[in-house]
Design an enzyme around this catalytic site. Structure first.
Site, mmCIF file in Angstrom:
data_model
loop_
_atom_site.group_PDB
_atom_site.id
_atom_site.type_symbol
_atom_site.label_atom_id
_atom_site.label_comp_id
_atom_site.label_asym_id
_atom_site.label_seq_id
_atom_site.Cartn_x
_atom_site.Cartn_y
_atom_site.Cartn_z
ATOM 1 N N SER A 193 0.830 -1.213 0.103
ATOM 2 C CA SER A 193 0.076 -0.003 -0.074
ATOM 3 C C SER A 193 0.852 1.157 -0.184
ATOM 4 O O SER A 193 0.305 2.319 -0.417
ATOM 5 C CB SER A 193 -0.924 0.059 1.038
ATOM 6 O OG SER A 193 -0.165 0.232 2.230
ATOM 7 N N HIS A 194 2.323 1.314 0.429
ATOM 8 C CA HIS A 194 2.998 2.272 0.410
ATOM 9 C C HIS A 194 4.173 2.136 -0.902
ATOM 10 O O HIS A 194 4.763 2.965 -0.852
ATOM 11 C CB HIS A 194 3.852 2.446 1.883
ATOM 12 C CG HIS A 194 2.799 2.902 2.701
ATOM 13 N ND1 HIS A 194 2.023 2.088 3.416
ATOM 14 C CD2 HIS A 194 2.649 4.258 3.178
ATOM 15 C CE1 HIS A 194 1.153 2.913 4.224
ATOM 16 N NE2 HIS A 194 1.619 4.129 4.112
ATOM 17 N N GLU A 248 -4.970 1.431 2.520
ATOM 18 C CA GLU A 248 -5.448 -0.037 2.532
ATOM 19 C C GLU A 248 -6.977 -0.090 2.355
ATOM 20 O O GLU A 248 -7.369 -0.913 1.710
ATOM 21 C CB GLU A 248 -5.084 -0.538 4.056
ATOM 22 C CG GLU A 248 -5.544 -2.007 4.171
ATOM 23 C CD GLU A 248 -4.503 -2.707 3.294
ATOM 24 O OE1 GLU A 248 -4.795 -3.936 3.253
ATOM 25 O OE2 GLU A 248 -3.294 -2.299 2.926
#
Length: 338
Positions: A47-48, A188
């Site tokens: 997610s990053h 997320e």
């Protein structure tokens, strides 16, 4: 066709650099941002990772974003350094501030780096690890956009407001945690929406304040803090310490600043480094043993230390390469060749 593409860390960095510089971001700013996303991919923090890259282009296009920002540290006191990110990404300011933060922490026992006017879209743990690599403990926090309702409310006021901490260890990766004070990271929830997956109850409410498992409804409604009033209080602490305390924006002010441009939050970041050698009263070895005994007591009963999953993913990526979904890879390649 294989569903995954296997890349090296350098290839992920190079791919991100092509996209960022093609869209006008200076090489100096693009390099630490590309590396942070590549490290997230390496450690299976998807997610990053590269998933953030398309959103970075929205931020670069913000009318107030400075693609050629050239932040310079300003000495405030023997223990305090301020650095104006000049409305660019925070990571270049952090890298330059780190060069001052570390020697000050070792001289004074504790040192503060206040980063102002920075856009931020990456995880905090790469910064924490950069500090622990110098044998220092670290605490970092920042507000975001007002996406999160306080405990007992349903209207967004607070940010996701991450807190990250790191403790250096001998012969082990550092003890690190990095988590949002919201029940889940906004990225997320966005990932669940993209994959048409429901989210757990308790992550957020819809625009009418009703609990829901629909990620799209939460993204247009309000996220919730973890732990009810406790998470809400911690999020408020972050708002104050990384906002008004150091002359930064609160999450509400950051949202207003964005003016619906859909960019990454623009705010301040509070970075604190502690020197265990200086603060420990000269008992370096016994203090180290006490810390390791604590970690052993946790791990010895089968409990997982924070970041252990990430460190295992790192080992796997270093031996097998970084696996990126074909769909995401193709999307990024298109951006790199636009």
């Amino acid at each position: 066709m294989c569903d995954e593409v296997v890349l090296s860390l350098e290839e992920v960095i190079d791919l991100s650099m092509k996209v960022l510089t093609l869209n006008g971001l200076s090489h100096a700013q693009a390099q630490p941002l590309a590396r942070a996303m590549a490290l997230a991919e390496r450690d299976d923090c998807r997610s990053h990772g590269l998933q953030r890259l398309p959103g970075c282009l929205d931020t670069i296009s913000h009318p107030r974003f400075n693609r050629n920002a050239d932040p310079k540290p300003e000495e405030v006191s023997a223990a305090v350094t301020r650095i104006d990110a000049d409305f660019g990404y925070s990571l270049l300011a952090f890298e330059r501030g780190l060069e001052v933060l570390v020697p000050k922490a070792k001289a004074m026992g504790v040192s503060i780096l206040a980063i102002n006017n920075c856009f931020h879209s990456t995880a905090l743990w790469p910064e924490v690890e950069a500090i622990t690599a110098h044998g220092l403990a670290a605490l970092i926090m920042n507000p975001s956009h007002s996406w999160v309702a306080p405990a007992g409310g349903s209207t967004p006021v607070l940010g996701t407001n991450p807190i990250a901490f790191g403790w250096p260890r001998k012969d082990h990766p550092p003890y690190v945690f990095d988590f949002a004070t919201s029940a889940a990271a906004r990225a997320e929830i966005a990932r669940h929406r993209k994959e048409n997956q429901p989210i757990p109850m308790g992550w957020g409410v819809d625009s009418e304040g009703r609990p829901t498992t629909d990620p799209a409804a939460v993204l247009s409604g309000a996220m919730l803090t973890f732990g009810g009033h406790k998470g809400s209080a911690l999020a408020t602490m972050v708002e104050l310490l990384a906002g008004p305390l150091i002359g930064g924006l609160t999450s509400m002010q950051s949202m207003a600043f964005d003016a619906d441009a859909k960019a990454a939050p623009c705010h301040a970041e509070l970075v604190i480094a502690f020197d265990p050698a200086l603060l420990g009263g000269g008992n370096i070895e016994s203090n180290h043993e006490a810390a390791e005994a604590l970690f052993a007591a946790i791990a010895g009963q089968g409990a997982r230390l924070p970041s252990e999953r990430r460190f295992l993913a790192r080992q796997r990526s270093e031996s097998e390469g970084i696996k990126v979904s074909r769909e995401l890879y193709d999307r990024i390649v298109l951006l790199a060749n636009a």
